[in-house]
Design a protein around this motif. Structure first.
Motif, short mmCIF file in Angstrom:
data_model
loop_
_atom_site.label_atom_id
_atom_site.label_comp_id
_atom_site.label_asym_id
_atom_site.label_seq_id
_atom_site.Cartn_x
_atom_site.Cartn_y
_atom_site.Cartn_z
N VAL A 587 1.12 -1.23 -0.27
CA VAL A 587 -0.21 -0.03 0.13
C VAL A 587 0.66 1.63 -0.37
O VAL A 587 1.42 1.35 0.97
CB VAL A 587 -1.03 -0.29 1.23
CG1 VAL A 587 -1.84 1.52 1.51
CG2 VAL A 587 -2.09 -1.63 1.44
N THR A 588 0.62 1.94 -0.77
CA THR A 588 1.24 3.29 -0.69
C THR A 588 -0.28 4.30 -0.60
O THR A 588 -1.60 4.70 -1.20
CB THR A 588 2.16 3.71 -2.16
OG1 THR A 588 1.06 3.27 -3.27
CG2 THR A 588 3.20 2.97 -2.52
N ARG A 589 0.86 5.48 -0.32
CA ARG A 589 0.21 6.87 -0.74
C ARG A 589 0.43 8.25 -2.43
O ARG A 589 1.19 8.74 -1.81
CB ARG A 589 -0.14 7.89 1.29
CG ARG A 589 -0.63 6.85 2.04
CD ARG A 589 -0.68 7.69 3.20
NE ARG A 589 -1.55 6.80 4.02
CZ ARG A 589 -2.71 6.36 4.17
NH1 ARG A 589 -3.94 7.00 3.36
NH2 ARG A 589 -2.83 5.22 4.81
N ASP A 590 -1.09 7.73 -2.40
CA ASP A 590 -0.58 8.66 -4.49
C ASP A 590 -0.87 10.43 -3.31
O ASP A 590 -1.99 10.27 -2.93
CB ASP A 590 -1.34 8.19 -5.13
CG ASP A 590 -1.19 8.61 -6.48
OD1 ASP A 590 -0.13 8.39 -7.28
OD2 ASP A 590 -2.02 9.41 -6.95
N PRO A 591 -0.29 11.16 -4.19
CA PRO A 591 -0.21 12.25 -3.43
C PRO A 591 -1.47 12.84 -4.37
O PRO A 591 -2.15 13.50 -3.59
CB PRO A 591 0.72 12.54 -4.50
CG PRO A 591 1.52 12.08 -5.49
CD PRO A 591 1.07 11.06 -4.61
#
Length: 694
Positions: A587-591
């Motif tokens: 899981v990443t946090r896309d801007p």
């Protein structure tokens, strides 16, 4: 309650600051259009140089205008914009459009001017379109505020518009508008957003989602500034049953931001835009002509269609060509059921194919009534969703009446392709049957439309999942978690770890190995070392006590040499485990879009192959299974060439648990990665895990 953009997009009165009596100037062209097309609202040109403009009384300043205008349009220089907006607001103006360039796109002084403009918009609450914007048009009310000549160059609309345009480029807006009008698509709103200093792209989409005159929207995006608002707008379109057709420019990825995890490298900017579009059932446009075709097809969205297509031709060659094109675009051309084939065979000679594609052959000319039987059989079977009929000119004309009769009796989507000059095209369209005149355009637009028809149930399901998964984050101490503590945390949410134990010295490592059972793996345990192999911090297949002791000392020495400042907690002792396949799940946090999950083939070649699937959170077991099935390596999980079958349900459960963990831990978490997630014949376990905080 009226939307706050209503005064801008449905103005009852318009003031033009910087009005001109020259129809070729930006202060004159909109006034000329308002007069030419018969706008019924009040028009207030403002310029002390003129007494009247295009037959409208002209006022020396905004304060002289006799009533507060709904909308003011500023055709003045950038340096004068904000001061004029303050005067307009004081006079009661409700919304504004700013034409001028020379703001943030210029940097320096221009950026300062834009900051001043944004501050005014925040303080006043006044919606201000632009700057660097060519204006709008509401073609249903004839409220033209755009300095665009295209409105004079296309066929006038015969009635109310039903499709809307919203683009981040004025030229694109004009180009696609002209293409849509060539197809006879009537347009309600023509919107280009400019710099979006005060009104962001997705706010226009919000308005159009609830606008009764917008059955679909066609858009052009260079950059979304508010991904969450876009998601909400797309879900509103989906709930209303309106297609959203978007062209996203820019193919570059933000790989330079991938510092510590593989997931960041895989979840590039464009990849997440495409994933978000699929998940939200937004049609991703490939070119402007296709987008215009899709806007036209949206007028037939009430027909019951989908990606399982039957092809009817008078030519075996054309049937083969269309089958290749449709299958290549992700459509299915299923073999028809035996009873349907038998019904078709009653009137089709033995040399004509009936399995699908259906080659009715030239013999149909001798038995035109049989066409009705063919169409009825295809409209009645549950084996297909859409019927494509290829017939040219007079042949299509001979088929028109039975085709219209069958479509009147059945809701199935029928589509015709006529590369000749059939006279029945307009009648077919009125009867709910779109007619393409080019095979290539049909093969590009129709699959995208059918995928949208199929995707409606999926986006509705995700919208419900999103509502149910909106629990408040749970506060945790997350700073500097090592691999062992990361996996302990993830296990609370349902991500099973491999059998393992931490060890601070060689004796403890031997004791752990005995408990776990040989052979074992030793890995450096440090929150400061993300990539252990590069640090010399991994030893595999250790068979006995001596090997464990040696490995312990070698690993710590290598880690100290690689990262002298790193804090070392000892080693992690793991069972030497083997599964059917290894995956990466992160899981990443896309801007732009926020938390997004990536699943793909694990191992050292992950970033090279990029065989991955992406989804915005939340992801449940159903969505995770879809993700796994969509990757090219899925056959490795499904018994490829005699391999054992993997426990896909367990893998999907672990992926869904990772989604739950990310949502529960909240925005403090920048990334979570399980790499590899080992999938066994029974069960799935996390072999390695990484958690990075902001």
């Amino acid at each position: 309650m009226p939307h706050r953009l209503s005064p801008m997009l449905q103005p009852g009165s318009i003031a033009m600051i910087g009005a001109s009596n020259d129809p070729k100037r930006i202060g004159g062209m909109p006034l000329d259009l308002l007069k030419h097309f018969g706008y019924q609202g009040r028009v207030y040109p403002v310029n002390p140089k003129y007494g009247d403009v295009f037959g409208y009384r002209c006022y020396p300043d905004i304060e002289s205008v006799p009533a507060a205008p709904d909308l003011v349009v500023l055709a003045i220089g950038a340096a004068d914009v904000t001061a004029m907006l303050r005067r307009c607001r004081a006079h009661g103006a409700r919304a504004a459009i700013v034409y001028a360039a020379g703001f943030a796109e210029m940097g320096g002084e221009g950026a300062a001017l834009q900051e001043e403009l944004e501050a005014f918009a925040r303080e006043s609450g006044m919606p201000v379109a632009g700057p660097n914007c060519m204006g709008f048009a509401n073609l249903n009310t004839h409220a033209y505020t755009a300095f665009a000549s295209v409105f004079r160059n296309v066929e006038p609309q015969p009635g109310a518009g039903r499709a809307s345009l919203v683009t981040q480029s004025g030229n694109v807006c004009s180009t696609v508008f002209a293409l849509m009008r060539q197809l006879g698509v009537t347009v309600s709103h023509f919107i280009n957003t400019g710099n979006e200093a005060c009104v962001e792209f997705s706010e226009y989409l919000e308005y159009l989602a609830q606008d009764g005159d917008s059955d679909c929207v066609v858009g052009y995006i260079e950059q979304l500034r508010d991904g969450q608002r876009f998601i909400e707008a797309a879900l509103a379109f989906a709930e209303a049953g309106k297609p959203m057709i978007m062209y996203k420019a820019g193919q570059t990825e933000k790989g330079s931001e991938a510092v510590r995890s593989h997931t960041s490298a895989l979840a590039g900017n464009m990849a997440l835009y495409e994933a978000a579009f699929r998940q939200l059932n937004v049609i991703q446009g490939q070119d402007f002509t296709q987008m215009a075709d899709l806007a036209w097809l949206s007028g037939f969205r009430q027909r019951q269609g989908g990606k399982r297509v039957a092809i009817v031709t008078l030519s075996g060659a054309l049937g083969a060509i269309l089958a290749d094109k449709f299958i290549g675009a992700g459509m299915d051309v299923p073999t028809l059921p035996d009873q349907v084939q038998q019904a078709l065979r009653d009137g089709i000679p033995d040399y004509g194919m009936v399995s699908n594609p259906v080659d009715v052959t030239g013999n149909i000319v001798n038995n035109p009534d049989f066409v009705r039987s063919v169409f009825t059989a295809l409209a009645s079977t549950d084996a297909i969703d859409t019927v494509v009929v290829y017939a040219t000119g007079a042949l299509l004309d001979r088929m028109a009446e039975p085709l219209l009769e069958v479509c009147a009796a059945h809701p199935r989507l029928f589509v015709a392709i006529d590369t000749g000059k059939a006279t029945c095209r307009a009648r077919l369209a009125e009867g709910g049957i779109p007619v393409f005149t080019d095979i290539g355009r049909a093969a590009q637009a129709l699959p995208a439309f059918c995928h949208w028809l199929d995707g409606r149930a999926g986006v509705a399901r995700w919208a419900e999942l999103r509502k149910s998964g909106a629990a408040a984050p749970v506060a945790r101490e997350l700073a500097q978690l090592d691999e062992y503590r990361t996996k302990l945390l993830l296990s609370e949410f349902g991500v099973p770890p491999v059998a393992e134990a931490p060890a601070v010295d060689a004796n403890a490592a031997v004791e752990a190995a005995v408990r776990i059972g040989y052979p074992v793996v030793l890995k450096i345990l440090s929150a400061d070392i993300a990539h252990k192999t590069e640090a010399g911090g991994v030893r595999l297949n250790l068979q006995d006590e001596a090997a464990v002791r040696t490995a312990f000392h070698e690993i710590l020495a290598a880690a100290r040499a690689h990262a002298p400042e790193a804090r070392l907690q000892g080693v992690l002792v793991q069972a030497m485990s083997k599964g059917v396949a290894e995956l990466i799940a992160g899981v990443t946090r896309d801007p732009v879009f926020g938390a997004a999950l990536t699943v793909g083939l694990g191992g050292v070649l992950t970033e090279l192959y990029r065989d991955v699937s992406h989804r915005l959170l939340p992801v449940d077991e159903h969505s995770a299974t879809e993700m796994l099935r969509s990757i090219k390596a899925y056959p490795l999980l499904d018994g490829f060439r005699g391999r054992p079958k993997a426990d896909v349900a367990a893998a999907a459960g672990a992926v869904a648990a990772l989604s739950r963990a990310a949502l529960a831990l909240g925005e403090e978490v920048a990334e979570i990665e399980v790499n590899p997630l080992q999938v066994r014949q029974s069960g799935a376990v996390a072999i390695d895990a990484l958690l990075l905080t902001r």
